[in-house]
Design an enzyme around this catalytic site. Structure first.
Site, mmCIF file in Angstrom:
data_model
loop_
_atom_site.group_PDB
_atom_site.id
_atom_site.type_symbol
_atom_site.label_atom_id
_atom_site.label_comp_id
_atom_site.label_asym_id
_atom_site.label_seq_id
_atom_site.Cartn_x
_atom_site.Cartn_y
_atom_site.Cartn_z
ATOM 1 N N ASP A 23 0.839 -1.201 0.000
ATOM 2 C CA ASP A 23 0.000 0.000 0.000
ATOM 3 C C ASP A 23 0.875 1.252 0.000
ATOM 4 O OD1 ASP A 23 -2.267 1.522 0.056
ATOM 5 O OD2 ASP A 23 -2.812 1.076 2.124
ATOM 6 N N GLY A 24 0.346 2.334 -0.558
ATOM 7 C CA GLY A 24 1.024 3.627 -0.454
ATOM 8 C C GLY A 24 1.689 4.104 -1.737
ATOM 9 N N ASN A 25 1.466 3.404 -2.849
ATOM 10 C CA ASN A 25 2.076 3.860 -4.116
ATOM 11 C C ASN A 25 1.610 5.269 -4.477
ATOM 12 O OD1 ASN A 25 3.099 1.304 -4.279
ATOM 13 N ND2 ASN A 25 1.896 0.675 -6.059
ATOM 14 N N GLY A 26 0.274 5.475 -4.330
ATOM 15 C CA GLY A 26 -0.295 6.776 -4.708
ATOM 16 C C GLY A 26 0.252 7.894 -3.837
ATOM 17 N N ARG A 27 0.276 7.657 -2.524
ATOM 18 C CA ARG A 27 0.768 8.698 -1.607
ATOM 19 C C ARG A 27 2.255 8.965 -1.818
ATOM 20 N NH1 ARG A 27 -1.477 5.888 3.421
ATOM 21 N NH2 ARG A 27 -1.998 4.370 1.812
ATOM 22 N N TRP A 28 3.003 7.922 -2.130
ATOM 23 C CA TRP A 28 4.433 8.099 -2.406
ATOM 24 C C TRP A 28 4.601 9.053 -3.580
ATOM 25 C CZ3 TRP A 28 7.600 7.456 -6.593
ATOM 26 C CH2 TRP A 28 8.973 7.404 -6.350
ATOM 27 N N SER A 68 -6.763 -5.755 -5.931
ATOM 28 C CA SER A 68 -7.933 -6.346 -5.266
ATOM 29 C C SER A 68 -9.161 -6.208 -6.161
ATOM 30 C CB SER A 68 -8.183 -5.649 -3.925
ATOM 31 O OG SER A 68 -8.873 -4.437 -4.132
ATOM 32 N N ASN A 71 -10.241 -2.809 -6.519
ATOM 33 C CA ASN A 71 -9.430 -1.902 -7.341
ATOM 34 C C ASN A 71 -9.990 -1.701 -8.757
ATOM 35 O OD1 ASN A 71 -6.291 -3.010 -5.862
ATOM 36 N ND2 ASN A 71 -7.512 -1.220 -5.368
ATOM 37 N N TRP A 72 -10.930 -2.564 -9.194
ATOM 38 C CA TRP A 72 -11.544 -2.349 -10.516
ATOM 39 C C TRP A 72 -12.293 -1.023 -10.572
ATOM 40 C CZ3 TRP A 72 -9.629 -5.040 -14.248
ATOM 41 C CH2 TRP A 72 -9.288 -6.376 -14.089
ATOM 42 N N LEU A 198 -7.042 -5.183 6.943
ATOM 43 C CA LEU A 198 -6.683 -6.412 6.219
ATOM 44 C C LEU A 198 -7.270 -6.430 4.812
ATOM 45 C CD1 LEU A 198 -6.960 -8.998 9.117
ATOM 46 C CD2 LEU A 198 -4.927 -7.861 8.220
HETATM 47 C C1 FPP Z 1 -1.716 0.259 -3.382
HETATM 48 O O1 FPP Z 1 -1.255 1.584 -3.441
HETATM 49 C C2 FPP Z 1 -1.144 -0.519 -4.467
HETATM 50 C C3 FPP Z 1 -1.852 -1.063 -5.482
HETATM 51 C C4 FPP Z 1 -3.309 -0.911 -5.603
HETATM 52 C C5 FPP Z 1 -1.216 -1.820 -6.565
HETATM 53 C C6 FPP Z 1 0.029 -2.574 -6.216
HETATM 54 C C7 FPP Z 1 0.825 -2.673 -7.466
HETATM 55 C C8 FPP Z 1 2.172 -2.622 -7.547
HETATM 56 C C9 FPP Z 1 3.029 -2.606 -6.346
HETATM 57 C C10 FPP Z 1 2.901 -2.565 -8.833
HETATM 58 C C11 FPP Z 1 2.617 -3.644 -9.808
HETATM 59 C C12 FPP Z 1 2.628 -5.017 -9.247
HETATM 60 C C13 FPP Z 1 3.427 -6.018 -9.674
HETATM 61 C C14 FPP Z 1 3.286 -7.378 -9.059
HETATM 62 C C15 FPP Z 1 4.443 -5.840 -10.691
HETATM 63 P P1 FPP Z 1 -2.310 2.734 -3.647
HETATM 64 O O2 FPP Z 1 -2.251 3.138 -5.068
HETATM 65 O O3 FPP Z 1 -3.633 2.310 -3.131
HETATM 66 O O4 FPP Z 1 -1.675 3.839 -2.722
HETATM 67 P P2 FPP Z 1 -2.455 4.983 -1.941
HETATM 68 O O5 FPP Z 1 -3.259 4.300 -0.878
HETATM 69 O O6 FPP Z 1 -1.329 5.794 -1.378
HETATM 70 O O7 FPP Z 1 -3.279 5.730 -2.945
#
Ligand code: FPP
Length: 251
Positions: A23-28, A68, A71-72, A198
């Site tokens: 988790d946290g890709n977007g916030r990063w 998940s 996520n769709w 979870l």
């Molecule tokens: C949650 O961060 C992350 C996801 C919904 C996707 C996870 C995908 C990857 C790590 C990259 C691709 C995967 C593979 C296996 C190559 P978020 O976007 O919900 O972050 P946020 O809560 O900060 O917005």
């Protein structure tokens, strides 16, 4: 009962199965003034580093929550970018998976995935099926409740055909019809980015797991952070309902 094992490169008890909610890709990305996609791209690099390190440590099984069912609902362009990243990851990492004895398994509703991603996942599963050194599980279009419902339907169907009696349904039988059928129970479940939820991840499989919530955003996760999570696991006293003395006597 879940067990811990001793890795050749670790003196502390190691989990057999680590599952991570990335988790946290977007916030990063947002924190750096970048588009969310940049966070996912850096997140894919963190996946590479984490898988590599898990393999080096001798971990038996690593499960990553990549996408998940919920996520769709994200914007179409973000879903497309995530699917593209997943496909690219599978293509790029195949040689290293083969070289390192990694078996890839996908869990989730693969029939909902774009055909090219599904095909690539299935090809990768087939090509790596003989891998004996680590299992990498990607949860894609996954939701634990939906997997339980699917399993319950399968059990009902077996009963309808007269192949199963109600008394035959026990923990092992239910586990055998989940998408995680041949995998060990989750010992350690990690969630990054400070959230403490979870989110439908492995509800049956992680019933007895130790939970570790780290503030690190997923794109900054890697070898060091995985070591820290495993060190935290080693400090926990797992008693499985016994007294501390009983658990200690069992080792
Ligand atoms: C949650 O961060 C992350 C996801 C919904 C996707 C996870 C995908 C990857 C790590 C990259 C691709 C995967 C593979 C296996 C190559 P978020 O976007 O919900 O972050 P946020 O809560 O900060 O917005």
């Amino acid at each position: 009962m879940p067990t811990a094992f001793q890795s050749p490169s670790h003196t502390e008890p190691m989990p057999r199965h680590v599952a991570i909610i990335m988790d946290g890709n977007g916030r990063w990305a947002q924190g750096r003034g970048l588009p969310r996609t940049a966070g996912h791209e850096k997140g894919a690099e963190a996946v590479r580093e984490t898988v590599r390190h898990a393999r080096r440590l001798g971990l038996e099984c690593l499960t990553l929550f990549a996408f998940s069912t919920l996520n769709w609902q994200r914007p179409t362009s973000e879903v497309r970018d995530l699917m593209d990243l997943l496909e690219r990851f599978l293509v790029d990492e195949l040689p290293e998976m083969l070289q390192n004895g990694i078996r890839l398994v996908a869990i989730g509703e693969r029939e909902l995935l774009p055909a090219k991603v599904r095909t690539r996942l299935e090809e990768t599963e087939a090509r790596t099926a003989h891998g004996k050194d680590m299992t990498l599980v990607l949860a894609v279009s996954y939701d634990g409740r939906r997997d339980l419902v699917r399993a319950a339907r399968q059990i009902a169907e077996l009963a309808r055909r007269g192949e199963l009696l109600p008394a035959d349904v026990d923990e092992a039988q239910l586990a055998s019809v989940l998408s995680t059928a041949d995998l060990p129970d989750v010992d350690l479940l990690v969630r990054t980015s400070g959230e403490k939820r979870l989110s439908g991840f492995l509800p049956f499989e992680a019933c007895y797991a130790e939970l570790h919530f780290t503030p690190i955003h997923w794109p900054d996760f890697g070898a060091e952070a995985l070591d820290a999570s495993i060190a935290e696991f080693a400090r926990r006293h797992r008693r499985f309902g016994m007294t501390g003395e009983q658990a200690a006597a069992l080792g």
